[in-house]
Motif scaffolding. Structure first.
Motif, short mmCIF file in Angstrom:
data_model
loop_
_atom_site.label_atom_id
_atom_site.label_comp_id
_atom_site.label_asym_id
_atom_site.label_seq_id
_atom_site.Cartn_x
_atom_site.Cartn_y
_atom_site.Cartn_z
N PHE A 47 -74.66 98.11 50.01
CA PHE A 47 -76.06 97.78 50.27
C PHE A 47 -76.79 97.57 48.95
O PHE A 47 -76.70 98.40 48.04
N VAL A 48 -77.55 96.48 48.87
CA VAL A 48 -78.34 96.18 47.68
C VAL A 48 -79.83 96.36 47.94
O VAL A 48 -80.51 97.10 47.24
N ALA A 49 -80.33 95.66 48.96
CA ALA A 49 -81.77 95.73 49.23
C ALA A 49 -82.04 95.22 50.64
O ALA A 49 -81.24 94.47 51.20
N ALA A 50 -83.18 95.64 51.18
CA ALA A 50 -83.61 95.16 52.49
C ALA A 50 -85.12 95.09 52.53
O ALA A 50 -85.82 95.79 51.78
N ILE A 51 -85.62 94.23 53.41
CA ILE A 51 -87.06 94.06 53.56
C ILE A 51 -87.39 94.05 55.04
O ILE A 51 -86.66 93.47 55.85
N SER A 52 -88.47 94.71 55.40
CA SER A 52 -88.84 94.85 56.80
C SER A 52 -89.37 93.53 57.36
O SER A 52 -89.57 92.56 56.64
N ARG A 53 -89.62 93.52 58.66
CA ARG A 53 -89.95 92.30 59.38
C ARG A 53 -91.10 91.53 58.75
O ARG A 53 -91.04 90.32 58.64
N PHE A 54 -92.13 92.19 58.34
CA PHE A 54 -93.28 91.49 57.79
C PHE A 54 -93.44 91.75 56.29
O PHE A 54 -94.52 91.53 55.73
N GLY A 55 -92.35 92.19 55.69
CA GLY A 55 -92.36 92.37 54.24
C GLY A 55 -93.14 93.57 53.76
O GLY A 55 -93.40 93.70 52.57
N ILE A 56 -93.50 94.46 54.67
CA ILE A 56 -94.32 95.60 54.28
C ILE A 56 -93.50 96.65 53.54
O ILE A 56 -93.95 97.26 52.57
N ASN A 57 -92.29 96.85 54.03
CA ASN A 57 -91.43 97.89 53.45
C ASN A 57 -90.18 97.29 52.85
O ASN A 57 -89.59 96.35 53.39
N THR A 58 -89.76 97.85 51.73
CA THR A 58 -88.51 97.46 51.09
C THR A 58 -87.69 98.70 50.78
O THR A 58 -88.23 99.81 50.66
#
Length: 125
Positions: A47-58
Protein backbone atom coordinates in the motif's frame (compact mmCIF):
# COMPACT_ATOMS: atom_id res chain seq x y z
CA UNK A 1 -16.27 -2.13 -16.49
CA UNK A 2 -14.02 0.63 -15.23
CA UNK A 3 -10.65 1.04 -16.91
CA UNK A 4 -7.73 2.66 -15.15
CA UNK A 5 -4.62 3.74 -17.03
CA UNK A 6 -1.47 4.84 -15.24
CA UNK A 7 1.24 7.04 -16.70
CA UNK A 8 4.22 9.09 -15.60
CA UNK A 9 6.66 6.41 -14.54
CA UNK A 10 10.28 6.42 -15.57
CA UNK A 11 13.92 6.24 -14.58
CA UNK A 12 15.19 8.92 -12.22
CA UNK A 13 18.04 9.47 -9.82
CA UNK A 14 17.69 9.37 -6.06
CA UNK A 15 16.30 12.62 -4.71
CA UNK A 16 14.30 13.41 -7.83
CA UNK A 17 10.54 13.74 -8.17
CA UNK A 18 7.92 12.08 -10.36
CA UNK A 19 4.21 12.56 -10.75
CA UNK A 20 2.10 9.55 -11.60
CA UNK A 21 -1.32 9.94 -13.16
CA UNK A 22 -4.25 7.55 -13.26
CA UNK A 23 -6.98 8.21 -15.80
CA UNK A 24 -10.35 6.54 -15.26
CA UNK A 25 -12.79 5.65 -18.01
CA UNK A 26 -15.88 6.68 -16.09
CA UNK A 27 -16.91 9.82 -14.26
CA UNK A 28 -18.41 7.81 -11.41
CA UNK A 29 -14.95 7.03 -10.06
CA UNK A 30 -15.29 10.27 -8.15
CA UNK A 31 -17.62 8.40 -5.83
CA UNK A 32 -15.08 5.76 -4.89
CA UNK A 33 -11.97 5.39 -2.81
CA UNK A 34 -8.90 5.42 -5.05
CA UNK A 35 -5.53 4.03 -4.11
CA UNK A 36 -1.97 3.55 -5.24
CA UNK A 37 -0.03 0.37 -4.59
CA UNK A 38 3.39 -0.79 -5.68
CA UNK A 39 5.11 -4.09 -6.18
CA UNK A 40 8.80 -4.73 -6.44
CA UNK A 41 10.22 -7.98 -7.87
CA UNK A 42 9.91 -10.81 -5.38
CA UNK A 43 7.86 -8.74 -2.94
CA UNK A 44 4.20 -8.50 -2.04
CA UNK A 45 2.04 -5.67 -3.26
CA UNK A 46 2.47 -2.74 -0.90
CA UNK A 47 0.00 0.00 0.00
CA UNK A 48 1.28 3.45 -0.97
CA UNK A 49 -1.59 5.91 -0.64
CA UNK A 50 -5.35 6.29 -0.83
CA UNK A 51 -7.84 9.11 -1.12
CA UNK A 52 -11.45 9.14 -0.01
CA UNK A 53 -14.44 9.60 -2.28
CA UNK A 54 -14.45 13.38 -2.25
CA UNK A 55 -10.78 13.86 -1.54
CA UNK A 56 -11.37 14.87 2.06
CA UNK A 57 -9.24 12.16 3.63
CA UNK A 58 -5.93 10.68 2.58
CA UNK A 59 -3.79 7.90 4.00
CA UNK A 60 -0.24 6.77 3.31
CA UNK A 61 2.01 3.83 3.83
CA UNK A 62 4.68 4.38 6.46
CA UNK A 63 7.52 4.19 3.96
CA UNK A 64 6.22 7.13 1.89
CA UNK A 65 4.73 9.45 4.50
CA UNK A 66 6.02 12.98 4.14
CA UNK A 67 7.38 12.33 0.63
CA UNK A 68 4.36 11.29 -1.45
CA UNK A 69 1.07 13.11 -1.92
CA UNK A 70 -2.12 11.70 -3.43
CA UNK A 71 -4.73 13.94 -5.01
CA UNK A 72 -7.70 13.67 -7.35
CA UNK A 73 -9.34 15.81 -9.99
CA UNK A 74 -13.01 14.98 -10.35
CA UNK A 75 -13.41 17.04 -13.50
CA UNK A 76 -10.71 14.99 -15.23
CA UNK A 77 -11.63 11.63 -13.67
CA UNK A 78 -8.02 11.40 -12.55
CA UNK A 79 -5.95 10.56 -9.52
CA UNK A 80 -2.35 11.62 -9.05
CA UNK A 81 0.61 10.57 -6.96
CA UNK A 82 3.28 13.21 -6.46
CA UNK A 83 6.48 11.49 -5.39
CA UNK A 84 9.31 13.60 -3.97
CA UNK A 85 12.70 12.72 -2.55
CA UNK A 86 12.66 9.39 -4.32
CA UNK A 87 14.86 6.61 -3.00
CA UNK A 88 16.17 3.45 -4.69
CA UNK A 89 13.83 1.43 -2.47
CA UNK A 90 10.88 3.16 -4.16
CA UNK A 91 11.68 1.21 -7.32
CA UNK A 92 8.61 -0.84 -8.25
CA UNK A 93 5.65 -1.12 -10.57
CA UNK A 94 3.02 1.33 -9.37
CA UNK A 95 -0.65 0.48 -9.70
CA UNK A 96 -3.74 2.62 -9.49
CA UNK A 97 -6.87 0.96 -8.09
CA UNK A 98 -10.53 1.65 -7.34
CA UNK A 99 -12.29 0.39 -4.23
CA UNK A 100 -16.00 -0.10 -3.69
CA UNK A 101 -15.47 -0.25 0.07
CA UNK A 102 -14.96 2.44 2.66
CA UNK A 103 -11.71 4.25 3.35
CA UNK A 104 -11.23 2.08 6.43
CA UNK A 105 -9.99 -0.76 4.20
CA UNK A 106 -8.06 1.46 1.80
CA UNK A 107 -4.73 -0.14 2.72
CA UNK A 108 -5.89 -3.66 1.78
CA UNK A 109 -5.35 -4.79 -1.83
CA UNK A 110 -8.33 -7.15 -1.61
CA UNK A 111 -10.66 -4.21 -1.03
CA UNK A 112 -10.09 -2.96 -4.56
CA UNK A 113 -12.25 -4.01 -7.48
CA UNK A 114 -10.39 -2.53 -10.43
CA UNK A 115 -6.70 -2.16 -11.17
CA UNK A 116 -4.64 -0.46 -13.82
CA UNK A 117 -1.86 -2.17 -15.76
CA UNK A 118 0.87 -0.47 -13.77
CA UNK A 119 3.70 1.91 -14.55
CA UNK A 120 7.37 1.25 -13.79
CA UNK A 121 9.28 3.59 -11.52
CA UNK A 122 13.02 3.04 -11.25
CA UNK A 123 15.19 5.10 -8.93
CA UNK A 124 18.93 4.85 -9.35
CA UNK A 125 21.40 5.56 -6.57
Amino acid sequence: QVQLVESGGGLVQAGASLRLSCAASERTVGSYVMGWFRQAPGKEREFVAAISRFGINTSYGDSVKGRFTISRDHAKNAVYLQMNSLKPEDTAVYYCALSGQSAVTAHIPGAYNYWGQGTQVTVSS
